[in-house]
Design an enzyme around this catalytic site. Structure first.
Site, PDB file in Angstrom:
ATOM      1  N   ASP A 678      38.959  46.449  42.969  1.00 41.63           N
ATOM      2  CA  ASP A 678      39.034  45.002  43.066  1.00 41.63           C
ATOM      3  C   ASP A 678      40.450  44.523  42.718  1.00 41.63           C
ATOM      4  O   ASP A 678      41.023  43.658  43.382  1.00 41.63           O
ATOM      5  CB  ASP A 678      38.001  44.415  42.092  1.00 41.63           C
ATOM      6  CG  ASP A 678      37.890  42.920  42.228  1.00 41.63           C
ATOM      7  OD1 ASP A 678      37.575  42.468  43.345  1.00 41.63           O
ATOM      8  OD2 ASP A 678      38.140  42.218  41.228  1.00 41.63           O
ATOM      9  N   LYS A 682      43.446  42.522  45.053  1.00 44.02           N
ATOM     10  CA  LYS A 682      44.221  41.335  44.655  1.00 44.02           C
ATOM     11  C   LYS A 682      45.713  41.606  44.763  1.00 44.02           C
ATOM     12  O   LYS A 682      46.481  40.769  45.253  1.00 44.02           O
ATOM     13  CB  LYS A 682      43.854  40.925  43.228  1.00 44.02           C
ATOM     14  CG  LYS A 682      42.414  40.458  43.114  1.00 44.02           C
ATOM     15  CD  LYS A 682      42.032  40.223  41.659  1.00 44.02           C
ATOM     16  CE  LYS A 682      40.554  39.855  41.544  1.00 44.02           C
ATOM     17  NZ  LYS A 682      40.070  39.879  40.179  1.00 44.02           N
TER      18      LYS A 682
END
Ligand code: ADP
Ligand code: ASP
Ligand code: MG
Length: 815
Positions: A678, A682
């Site tokens: 994750d 980003k």
């Protein structure tokens, strides 16, 4: 003396006739006005229909009976029984005459414009007769006047031209004899010199009022209708349209010419010539001042006065070398059209004179085409002119106002509003007066276009954003409750209204043209919904064709992402907290950006990184202002941040992970956070936004968990494995602590490379002091080279993420 004209909408129901009588009552003390009346609402249309049925030998009796009954019902309701009979007898005579005429039409199977006008005249004659009789109950010396005797016209049935000099004389003579009476005059109808009935064009009762007003130098012409005056747009299209205080005659003329049906355009001419004010007032709200059309209007600060529209037009295009420099060409063309009584609504000519485009009513199009082919046969055969083409299903919208002349940027504002909403403009015309700019566009875009343009010009009104939301999980739910509670604030401080028009989750969906009430969206979704179907949702959203639309993706699913590009291309902005889209293939990321740029809409995803923290926006602003990013360092996983902030002293790593899970900071399988994927997404999005065309495989991630922990097949096994490896984590911690440092999992972008590594940092590092599940990001740039710019704060959670989505939506509204 005043003229009071009551339109069809003000006669024809018991309530409206009562309202009319009380308006007259308050007027009478100032002296007798002259009252001009239309047919009962809808009757003229019905008569046209009946006449056509008669011509085709179809049965029209029920429709005719319903007109008759409406008149009888009014009499029964508003006259004492004893006074009813004479009125019934006279009305019966009218309806028998009408029936006879219709019979002959049936027999002859022929309906000439002359006969049609005669048939239509019964609408005004019956209403005027009926209402004047009712008025006798209230007022003295009432006289019903057949206006057709006093307005003389040529024999252009359906739209006759008035012989003003003669009509003025007849009206004046009549008035001199009867001015003591309260006169009720039929609107709309007139006659030729030899006494055949003509009509003044649809909506022509307004014109009757102006002709009488001008002939008798009235002090005012009042047009009583069912709206509060001339509004900034057709209220049936634009809910937010508002009444105008004042208009010049030219403005009123332009607005009505381009479709504001509330006054009939020719009405303005006689009033203008005699400088008589026209007032448009609402029969159902008589205390409201209405709209004044008058000679000396006060300067207004409205950029335009209004937007008019004509629903259905057809355009003809003529082009060819034969037109260049031939001054006689357009003369020939337009005198031909005028000879054939084809009304040209709008003309544009290219500056090279290579082509002329003009708009006509669809009924006239084929005739116009044939006439042109005949008239220009020679030019067509010698290829000096190309065969003209027709294009139908179009509409015209016009913005009107005298201020346009003094204010630069008006057309830019118009075209920007149309462009941003994906409205394709077919042709443009600007009147030489600069009082109006008109554009031709596709009929299906009309409502969207008028609403978007209205929002763009009347910025003192609330702008409406139409929002379609996917996802009703934590973020979706929270967004709805934030929107709901902030609505009044938005309206007051941002002049913005956010209307949720569609909601879908993975099971159900609901779309509504009226918007969904956010205080009960859950019930609505349960009760009225259909089975979720994303493709259908997007299709319906597009078909609603609303202005200022936003598609909001609050899911974490790959499915909606497939629609982003197509949604953006249909001029609908996208707001998403879903990272899957921007962290997929680079080509896809680029496609979204390009689609948004080309369509002139927004693609906002602030919450892809750091939830509601202003990270994406900060980076964009730095880049836009020409700064160069040399390094980005960040902690962007709230979960990992929480774990290392609490992995201190004698706490065990597995206990801290478990605690994080219990507090809801982790995915069901904590490895989905701890594997850094994750975080990687980003960083990848940031790197792309910073100008690096990268794929996810270009990001290097240092695995912070021993291989055995990653290999565990269940979550329980994973925890066991964490405990078994406790000494590994203990080592990391004690080494760091011995050096006065803390452990941090940090992403870094530098020299076009992205890596995510576990580091220990000392107290001089900006990431040393962290708490809770905070995110932090530091931008080192040309301008921020000594001390980087740092953004820090809560980077996870439904409240802050929803707030970030909310802010993105509002930012779209600001444009
Ligand atoms: P009447 O029967 O009183 O002559 P009309 O139907 O001819 O009434 O005209 C009034 C209607 O015009 C209104 O009900 C409204 O729907 C429509 N209309 C269209 N554009 C405008 C506008 N710009 N301002 C006011 N009314 C408008
Ligand atoms: N009754 C006519 C019409 O409907 C005239 C009018 O209402 O002004 O066109
Ligand atoms: Mg009218």
């Amino acid at each position: 003396m005043k003229i009071l004209k009551f339109g069809g909408t003000s006669v024809g129901s018991i309530a409206s006739i009562k309202a009319l009588m009380s308006i007259l009552e308050s007027e009478l003390p100032q002296g007798n006005p002259i009252v001009v009346l239309s047919a009962f609402s809808g009757v003229t249309n019905q008569l046209i229909d009946i006449a056509e049925k008669a011509r085709q030998e179809q049965d029209y009796s029920a429709e005719l009976k319903s007109i008759e009954n409406r008149h009888f019902d009014v009499v029964r309701a508003l006259l004492p029984a004893a006074a009813q009979n004479p009125v019934f007898s006279k009305l019966t005579i009218y309806f028998n005459q009408l029936e006879d005429i219709l019979q002959s039409v049936s027999v002859l199977k022929e309906l000439s414009p002359q006969t049609r006008d005669l048939i239509l005249s019964f609408g005004e004659r019956c209403s005027t007769f009926t209402i004047s009789h009712l008025a006798r109950q209230h007022f003295k010396d009432v006289l019903a006047v057949d206006g057709s005797e006093y307005i003389k016209t040529d024999a252009a049935f359906g739209n006759a031209r008035v012989n003003t000099a003669l009509s003025d004389l007849l009206i004046q003579n009549f008035y001199n004899l009867h001015q003591a009476s309260l006169l009720f005059v039929t609107g709309f109808i007139a006659s030729t010199d030899d006494g055949r009935i003509t009509t003044l064009g649809r909506g022509g009762s307004d014109y009757t009022a102006a002709i009488w007003g001008s002939a008798l130098a009235a002090s005012e012409i009042q047009i009583w209708t069912d709206v509060d005056g001339m509004l900034t747009a057709d209220p049936r299209i634009v809910e937010k349209a508002f009444p105008l205080k004042e208009l010049s005659y030219t403005e009123a003329m332009e607005l009505s010419y381009f479709g504001a049906k509330v006054v009939y355009p020719p009405t303005m001419t006689p009033a203008f010539l005699k400088k008589i004010p026209i007032v448009i007032k609402n029969t159902f709200n008589p205390a409201f001042e209405g709209t004044y059309i008058r000679p000396d209007t006060q300067p207004s600060d409205l950029p335009i006065k209004g937007i008019s529209s004509i629903n259905d037009v057809t355009i003809l295009n003529l082009s060819g070398s034969g037109m260049v420099g031939k001054s006689g060409f357009s003369g020939r063309l337009f005198s031909l059209l005028s000879r054939e009584q084809i009304n040209v609504i709008l003309i544009t000519q290219s500056s090279s004179e290579h082509s002329i485009t003009f708009a006509v009513k669809p009924d006239d199009a084929v005739n116009a085409l044939q006439m042109i082919n005949k008239e220009f046969e020679l030019e067509l055969q010698t290829n000096k002119l190309e065969y003209p083409s027709l294009e139908s299903n179009l509409s015209v919208i016009a913005i009107v106002g005298e201020n346009m002349r003094h204010t630069p940027g008006m057309s830019a504002r118009l075209f920007n509003a149309l462009g941003r909403n994906g409205v394709n403009v077919r042709a443009i015309a600007q009147g030489s007066s600069e009082y109006n700019i008109s554009v031709i566009l596709s009929k299906e875009d009309l409502s969207k276009a008028v609403n978007a343009v209205h929002d763009a010009f009347f910025s003192q009104l609330k702008k409406t954003l139409h929002v379609f939301c996917l996802g009703t999980g934590n973020i979706g739910k929270t967004l709805f409750s934030q929107l709901h509670s902030q609505m009044p604030y938005l309206a007051q401080h941002n002049d913005l209204e956010v209307k949720v028009m569609g909601i879908s989750n993975s099971r159900k969906m609901h779309l509504s043209m009226e918007g969904i009430d956010l205080s009960s969206w859950e019930e609505t979704l349960e009760t009225y919904s259909e089975k979720a179907d994303l493709q259908h949702f997007v299709k319906r959203m597009r078909a609603m064709n609303l202005p200022n639309c936003v598609f909001v993706d609050n899911t974490a699913s790959a499915e909606p992402v497939q629609f982003y590009e197509q949604v953006l291309k249909s001029s609908i902005s996208v707001v998403t907290c879903n990272k899957i889209g921007n962290s997929g293939d680079y080509s896809q990321y680029q496609a979204f950006k390009k689609a948004a740029r080309t369509a002139g809409v927004d693609f906002y995803y602030e919450t892809n990184v750091g939830a509601g923290l202003p990270i994406i926006r900060t980076l964009r602003d730095l880049m836009l202002s020409g700064d160069k990013i040399s390094r980005i360092e960040a902690i962007l996983s709230g979960t990992i941040s929480y774990i290392f902030n609490n992995f201190r002293g004698d706490r065990k790593f597995h206990d801290v992970v478990r605690e994080a899970q219990e507090k809801g900071y982790t995915e069901p399988d904590p490895r989905d956070d701890l594997n850094g994927k994750d975080f990687m997404r980003k960083m990848l999005i940031l790197a792309r936004d910073a100008g690096h065309p990268m794929e996810s495989s270009d990001v290097s991630i240092e695995n912070m968990l021993p291989a055995a922990c990653m290999a565990a097949t269940t979550v329980a096994e994973f925890y066991t494995s964490l405990e078994a490896n406790a000494s590994y984590f203990e080592n990391l911690k004690s080494q760091a602590e011995a050096a006065g440092k803390v452990l941090r999992y940090i992403g870094k972008l530098e020299h076009g490379k992205v890596e995510i590594t576990l580091q220990s940092v000392d107290e001089s590092h900006p990431f040393y002091m962290m708490s809770g599940s905070d995110n932090i990001i530091s931008f080192t740039t040309n301008r921020y080279s000594q001390r980087p710019m740092v953004v820090k704060g809560p980077g996870a959670g439904a409240e802050v993420t929803a707030a970030g989505v909310f802010a993105d939506i509002i930012n779209i509204g600001k444009r």
